[in-house]
Scaffold this motif. Structure first.
Motif, mmCIF file in Angstrom:
data_model
loop_
_atom_site.group_PDB
_atom_site.id
_atom_site.type_symbol
_atom_site.label_atom_id
_atom_site.label_comp_id
_atom_site.label_asym_id
_atom_site.label_seq_id
_atom_site.Cartn_x
_atom_site.Cartn_y
_atom_site.Cartn_z
ATOM 1 N N GLU A 145 0.832 -1.205 0.000
ATOM 2 C CA GLU A 145 0.000 0.000 0.000
ATOM 3 C C GLU A 145 0.864 1.252 0.000
ATOM 4 N N LYS A 146 1.981 1.225 0.701
ATOM 5 C CA LYS A 146 2.877 2.379 0.702
ATOM 6 C C LYS A 146 3.417 2.659 -0.689
ATOM 7 N N LEU A 154 -1.021 11.955 -7.159
ATOM 8 C CA LEU A 154 -2.011 11.598 -6.147
ATOM 9 C C LEU A 154 -3.269 12.451 -6.259
ATOM 10 N N ALA A 190 -9.818 4.509 0.405
ATOM 11 C CA ALA A 190 -8.678 4.705 -0.502
ATOM 12 C C ALA A 190 -8.571 6.167 -0.927
ATOM 13 N N HIS A 218 1.805 1.956 -3.429
ATOM 14 C CA HIS A 218 0.667 2.478 -4.178
ATOM 15 C C HIS A 218 0.447 3.964 -3.908
ATOM 16 N N TYR A 219 0.641 4.377 -2.652
ATOM 17 C CA TYR A 219 0.418 5.777 -2.279
ATOM 18 C C TYR A 219 1.708 6.587 -2.253
ATOM 19 N N ALA A 248 -2.192 11.346 2.097
ATOM 20 C CA ALA A 248 -0.823 11.116 1.629
ATOM 21 C C ALA A 248 -0.299 12.316 0.849
ATOM 22 N N SER A 249 -1.148 12.898 0.019
ATOM 23 C CA SER A 249 -0.724 14.077 -0.750
ATOM 24 C C SER A 249 -0.451 15.260 0.170
ATOM 25 N N ARG A 284 -5.511 8.654 -0.014
ATOM 26 C CA ARG A 284 -4.840 9.327 -1.133
ATOM 27 C C ARG A 284 -4.692 10.828 -0.874
#
Length: 459
Positions: free
Chosen positions: A9-10, A96, A57, A12-13, A64-65, A61
């Motif tokens: 997952e890390k 992202l 998700a 992916h993001y 994370a951004s 997202r």
């Protein structure tokens, strides 16, 4: 989030290799993180998002951004304009958020302003680019949290509530809803003073920015039937004393001072009033200092918040001018201390009930203005942004753009959306005014309820 995400997952993001130590927005000295507890909290968070039917998700997202935005740096070119010094991080953030890298870069390094009907586009300095970056990060985070709160409230409206028991829950009766939906103290033929307005013995502070009367439990916030009794639990900010104390710490400590004033009124002042009401001689003589002078220091005319608001609403307001006004207006106030800062690093101190705190006002004005410009928000229009969740977050701000022919004019928008407040609230222009208004509503709610304090002792 960093503790709970799997390695896959890390990737992916785009968070591989990042920790709280190398993400600028998450860096905080002296904080110990229990990774096992954080993983468990993240699992609970995802379960809550599922219960609210919010795509977790999309939320991850955005978060994370926001975390990565703090690692986007700028450098000043010879002509004084800003240039992105970390293009690889900017590219990840733009991916992202579902927008092009060039569009996001221009949003930070270029500015559109309208003056006397004429619109111009110029380059930003490195300082202005950092301000734009931080404004976008705040706007994304705040609107994501608001979206979750709105979804939770919309589901609350659909929950069935049992009819309340008409019998009184105590000797003096239980709080009863008023006709406007607010919770008020019970009427009684001979009720002791402490069951009236809490703080009656301490003259609760009335802010100069007091909003017009409104329901304490607003229909757009709680949406409970008017006959439903409510038990509320208030988790306080707590007193904040960090290595660097800014406007956020000042607001949090202001809230703590207000709650201390309420605590004094409930536990001591109204308790003494009750003894007097019952013709009982007061066996106690416990001196409790009033913090009203300190509250006046913050909210009175020419107080700290008033001077800050005046300087924030002035286009050319500066930290130096703010400090000059504070020193002049508050020189005779014992709780205010001018610290030994220099011209480039001004400081002032406040003697709170907890301890003496030194504040750094360098960013006070910019934080208090709480603005983001529509030329930066315009990059999230559906024609530019493929991430529909982000476009939805800014939909209220983007509504005005079609009326302008899709051409932003550099108009200011609030980072804290006006829709967060009730429609009956007066429009606020600064962050401190918003905070005072909402804190005033909280104090009035507490003053019209039966309060029980739980004292927490930290081990």
């Amino acid at each position: 989030m960093l503790a709970g995400l799997t390695e896959e997952e890390k990737v992916h993001y785009h968070l591989t290799g990042y920790t709280v130590d190398n993400l600028r927005y998450l860096q905080c000295d002296g904080i110990h993180t229990d990774l096992a507890a954080e993983r468990e909290r993240f699992v609970h968070f995802k379960n809550c998002m599922d219960a609210l039917r919010i795509p977790v998700a999309d939320v991850i997202r955005v978060v994370a951004s926001v975390a990565l935005l703090g690692n986007v740096y700028f450098e000043e070119k010879p002509d004084g304009s800003a240039d992105v010094a970390a293009p690889e991080v900017l590219k990840v953030v733009s991916t992202l958020l579902g927008i092009s890298t060039s569009l996001l870069s221009n949003g930070f390094t270029k500015k559109i302003r309208t003056f006397r009907g004429q619109t111009t586009k110029t380059s930003c300095t490195a300082t202005e680019a950092v301000t734009a970056r931080d404004s976008l990060a705040k706007a994304l985070y705040i609107r994501t949290v608001i979206a979750m709160l709105k979804r939770a409230n919309s589901l609350l409206r659909k929950l069935p509530y049992a009819s309340p028991n008409s019998r009184s829950s105590s000797k003096f009766g239980s709080p009863s809803p008023s006709t406007d939906g607010s919770i008020s103290a019970p009427a009684a033929t001979k009720s002791p003073p402490f069951l009236g307005k809490v703080g009656s013995g301490a003259s609760p502070l009335a802010f100069k920015t007091t909003p017009s009367p409104m329901p304490l439990l607003r229909q757009d916030t709680v949406a409970l039937p008017r006959s439903t009794p409510v038990v509320g639990i208030l988790d306080l900010f707590g007193f904040e004393h960090c290595q660097e104390n800014g406007l956020g710490q000042l607001c949090a400590n202001f809230c703590s001072e207000m709650i201390r004033n309420q605590y004094k009124a409930v536990v001591f002042d109204n308790g003494y009033d009750y003894l007097k009401f019952e013709n009982v001689e007061n066996p106690f003589d416990i001196p409790i200092d009033s913090n009203k002078p300190l509250l006046d220091l913050l909210v009175d005319d020419d107080g700290i918040f008033d001077a800050l608001d005046r300087e924030s609403l002035f286009v050319n307001g500066t930290t130096e001018s703010l400090m000059t006004k504070l020193k002049e207006n508050l020189k005779s106030i014992s709780n205010f201390v001018c610290s030994n800062g220099d011209h480039h690093h001004p400081l002032f101190g406040i003697k709170h009930y907890e301890k003496h705190v030194i504040y750094e006002p360098a960013d006070f004005i910019e934080d208090n203005r709480d603005v983001i410009y529509d030329d930066l928000l315009g990059i999230f229009h559906k024609q530019n942004c493929s991430f529909k969740f982000v476009t939805h977050l800014f939909q209220q701000d983007l509504k005005s753009l079609p009326q302008q022919g899709m051409a932003p004019k550099g108009h200011q928008r609030r980072i804290l959306p006006p829709s967060l407040l009730s429609s009956k609230d007066e429009p606020r222009k600064t962050l401190s005014q918003d905070f005072q208004s909402q804190l005033n509503v909280l104090v009035r709610m507490m003053s019209s309820s039966n309060i029980f304090f739980v004292r927490c002792i930290r081990s």
